[in-house]
Design a protein around this motif. Structure first.
Motif, PDB file in Angstrom:
ATOM      1  N   ASP A  31      49.074   0.378  57.370  1.00  0.00           N
ATOM      2  CA  ASP A  31      48.756   0.793  56.000  1.00  0.00           C
ATOM      3  C   ASP A  31      49.715   0.214  54.959  1.00  0.00           C
ATOM      4  OD1 ASP A  31      50.933   2.222  56.734  1.00  0.00           O
ATOM      5  OD2 ASP A  31      50.033   4.199  56.494  1.00  0.00           O
ATOM      6  N   SER A  32      50.385  -0.875  55.282  1.00  0.00           N
ATOM      7  CA  SER A  32      51.263  -1.522  54.302  1.00  0.00           C
ATOM      8  C   SER A  32      51.317  -3.015  54.611  1.00  0.00           C
ATOM      9  CB  SER A  32      52.672  -0.924  54.370  1.00  0.00           C
ATOM     10  OG  SER A  32      53.293  -1.306  55.585  1.00  0.00           O
ATOM     11  N   GLU A  33      51.759  -3.797  53.613  1.00  0.00           N
ATOM     12  CA  GLU A  33      51.872  -5.251  53.839  1.00  0.00           C
ATOM     13  C   GLU A  33      52.871  -5.548  54.946  1.00  0.00           C
ATOM     14  OE1 GLU A  33      52.520  -7.898  50.585  1.00  0.00           O
ATOM     15  OE2 GLU A  33      50.696  -7.267  49.541  1.00  0.00           O
ATOM     16  N   ASP A  34      53.951  -4.753  55.005  1.00  0.00           N
ATOM     17  CA  ASP A  34      54.955  -4.961  56.046  1.00  0.00           C
ATOM     18  C   ASP A  34      54.373  -4.828  57.441  1.00  0.00           C
ATOM     19  OD1 ASP A  34      57.176  -5.680  54.736  1.00  0.00           O
ATOM     20  OD2 ASP A  34      58.347  -3.872  55.195  1.00  0.00           O
ATOM     21  N   LYS A  35      53.614  -3.732  57.627  1.00  0.00           N
ATOM     22  CA  LYS A  35      53.014  -3.533  58.957  1.00  0.00           C
ATOM     23  C   LYS A  35      51.957  -4.600  59.229  1.00  0.00           C
ATOM     24  CE  LYS A  35      53.794   1.447  58.788  1.00  0.00           C
ATOM     25  NZ  LYS A  35      53.119   2.725  58.514  1.00  0.00           N
ATOM     26  N   ALA A  36      51.223  -4.973  58.168  1.00  0.00           N
ATOM     27  CA  ALA A  36      50.205  -6.011  58.335  1.00  0.00           C
ATOM     28  C   ALA A  36      50.853  -7.316  58.758  1.00  0.00           C
ATOM     29  CB  ALA A  36      49.418  -6.192  57.040  1.00  0.00           C
ATOM     30  N   ARG A  37      52.011  -7.625  58.168  1.00  0.00           N
ATOM     31  CA  ARG A  37      52.680  -8.885  58.481  1.00  0.00           C
ATOM     32  C   ARG A  37      53.011  -8.983  59.966  1.00  0.00           C
ATOM     33  NH1 ARG A  37      56.550  -8.587  54.886  1.00  0.00           N
ATOM     34  NH2 ARG A  37      55.413  -9.717  53.254  1.00  0.00           N
ATOM     35  N   GLN A  38      53.487  -7.868  60.542  1.00  0.00           N
ATOM     36  CA  GLN A  38      53.810  -7.876  61.976  1.00  0.00           C
ATOM     37  C   GLN A  38      52.594  -8.184  62.836  1.00  0.00           C
ATOM     38  OE1 GLN A  38      55.907  -4.464  63.497  1.00  0.00           O
ATOM     39  NE2 GLN A  38      57.101  -4.220  61.610  1.00  0.00           N
ATOM     40  N   VAL A  39      51.479  -7.532  62.509  1.00  0.00           N
ATOM     41  CA  VAL A  39      50.258  -7.752  63.302  1.00  0.00           C
ATOM     42  C   VAL A  39      49.764  -9.178  63.109  1.00  0.00           C
ATOM     43  CG1 VAL A  39      47.894  -7.010  63.710  1.00  0.00           C
ATOM     44  CG2 VAL A  39      49.628  -5.314  63.132  1.00  0.00           C
ATOM     45  N   ILE A  40      49.837  -9.675  61.865  1.00  0.00           N
ATOM     46  CA  ILE A  40      49.389 -11.040  61.583  1.00  0.00           C
ATOM     47  C   ILE A  40      50.206 -12.036  62.404  1.00  0.00           C
ATOM     48  CG2 ILE A  40      49.338 -12.837  59.792  1.00  0.00           C
ATOM     49  CD1 ILE A  40      48.702 -10.498  57.780  1.00  0.00           C
ATOM     50  N   ASN A  41      51.533 -11.852  62.432  1.00  0.00           N
ATOM     51  CA  ASN A  41      52.386 -12.738  63.233  1.00  0.00           C
ATOM     52  C   ASN A  41      51.958 -12.732  64.686  1.00  0.00           C
ATOM     53  OD1 ASN A  41      53.919 -13.566  61.109  1.00  0.00           O
ATOM     54  ND2 ASN A  41      55.586 -12.095  61.467  1.00  0.00           N
ATOM     55  N   GLU A  42      51.759 -11.530  65.198  1.00  0.00           N
ATOM     56  CA  GLU A  42      51.366 -11.369  66.594  1.00  0.00           C
ATOM     57  C   GLU A  42      50.054 -12.124  66.868  1.00  0.00           C
ATOM     58  OE1 GLU A  42      51.137  -7.189  67.550  1.00  0.00           O
ATOM     59  OE2 GLU A  42      49.844  -7.600  69.279  1.00  0.00           O
ATOM     60  N   ILE A  43      49.099 -11.964  65.973  1.00  0.00           N
ATOM     61  CA  ILE A  43      47.783 -12.593  66.153  1.00  0.00           C
ATOM     62  C   ILE A  43      47.909 -14.115  66.043  1.00  0.00           C
ATOM     63  CG2 ILE A  43      45.505 -12.897  65.092  1.00  0.00           C
ATOM     64  CD1 ILE A  43      45.648  -9.882  64.330  1.00  0.00           C
TER      65      ILE A  43
END
Lengths: 274, 274
Positions: A41-53
């Motif tokens: 629910d935040s850009e920070d958390k999104a960034r982690q998932v994006i990196n992983e993907i």
């Protein structure tokens, strides 16, 4: 889809993304790897998932498929801009035509379940679960008149998981009551069920399948023997026919399918719970 | 959305259409009337639902919103051609980009759950439900080492419905074990839990909310009194802290949210079940 990874990314529980995504994937051959990433629910958390993907896509040589339900438009935009997977935006695709239809803006509120824990509907669902547990396997007859449905059938035909599913998913107070050899000898429904026949719904099962299921519990027992399973199933079906109780076979059906059928039959005009 | 009716139409159970449709509708104010129409797998059945929707739309003066998951393209085309509601086609919207991505045609198979009843995954889910039932409320300690997670917490903090949800939805073998005043007096975890501490997960709850929940069961009892609820919750949280058991509060969370959090914490890299 060999080596293909699929992500479910959501700012809530990811249940919607997962349920929906799986039913879409079932239309394709192969078994993808599935990964659930809730509460993004935040850009920070999104960034982690994006990196992983992005790393995974590079490693696997194929971009992952990413089902997203992100309500916050800025997080969604960030996600779409940086994620190198195939991003399928399940929310806004349908929210836009609905905004036009209703002539209102959606509220972009995160989490379908926010504050739901205090709602009447949620309270009723939890009560239904407690009811179904208390009235499992003919345990309690007190308050049985409060049941929306009473599932009847031989032991191990699927009554318990179906009752719990009906309660949990649909808020239905589902009791269940076993039909046992003593009932067949007497040739009558258990007396406790007689006044509630209209709310009874039968489950039956193929005797071979029943014998297999029972053998997992009590291997080699008379209870699990094919001859006994045939006898019990025959008698149960004859009894339900005689008593005018609708029934269906659980042999090839999941608890989801059995429940959808029961709901349609016992409450044909029922509105879904909201 | 006053007077607006919403239909979920599917050739399967309609669970996907309903779960997804509800989460979209939650983005809008108002409470629409919801109607579920599962197993619409032929033009004949589609015609009946279409008539119903068209008549209702004329009566209400506003066209119903219709979420459809119809896999059969000819039934879908028939539906789109004749239904006067706002038809939102949840399936093909996403199937087309996936067909392009995977470079294969989808199989347009009806029913996500077809033959699922015989699959290993389904078998495991049913086993998990049986396990969670057998290990509800500290009932059985036999075979407890097979648990994926053991929920601990005071009576009525939400352990039982969460355990059952974890089992039913995620195939997780979730036992649950109550923390009771005797445990607090001894100042130790129940001895039976000690060897399994790593698999324990705590639930706590706001004492006011707990008192309210307990008062529904046993009005006016010491058990339900705010003073006692405060004592038990304090002691339980202190014990979990001392023992290094992770916990979360169920006060404002649904069983779906609690379960998603537990899953993320106990199996951070778990792949979703397929």
């Amino acid at each position: 889809m060999p080596n293909r990874s699929v992500y479910f990314v959501s700012d809530g529980t990811a249940i919607t993304a997962e349920t929906f995504g799986k039913s879409i994937l079932a239309q394709f051959p192969g078994k993808p790897r599935l990964v659930r990433r809730p509460f993004i629910d935040s850009e920070d958390k999104a960034r982690q998932v994006i990196n992983e993907i992005n790393v995974l896509g590079a490693t696997e040589g194929k971009r992952p498929v990413v089902f997203v339900t992100l309500v916050d438009l800025s997080v969604l935009a960030f996600f779409k801009a940086h994620c190198k997977g195939l991003v399928l935006d399940m929310f806004n695709t349908f929210i836009e035509p609905l905004e036009a239809e209703f002539a209102v803006k959606s509220n972009h509120r995160v989490g379908r379940f926010s504050d739901v824990a205090k709602s009447q509907e949620y309270h009723d669902r939890i009560e239904a679960i407690n009811f179904s547990l208390a009235h499992d396997d003919g345990q309690a007859t007190r308050n049985i008149e409060a049941a929306d449905v009473i599932l009847v059938g031989v032991s191990r035909c699927g009554k318990t998981p179906t009752s719990l599913y009906l309660a949990m998913q649909h808020g239905i107070k589902a009791a269940n009551y076993p039909l046992i050899p003593e009932d067949f000898e007497r040739g009558k429904l258990p007396s406790m069920l007689a006044p509630h026949k209209k709310r009874c719904f039968g489950l039956t099962i193929d005797p071979d399948r029943l014998s297999q299921v029972r053998n997992e519990r009590r291997p080699g027992s008379k209870y699990a023997s094919l001859a006994n399973c045939r006898y019990e199933v025959n008698e149960a079906e004859a009894m339900m026919k005689r008593e005018g109780i609708a029934w269906l076979s659980s042999t090839h059906k999941s608890i989801e399918e059995i429940s959808a059928t029961i709901l349609r039959d016992i409450k044909p005009d029922a509105l879904a719970i909201y």
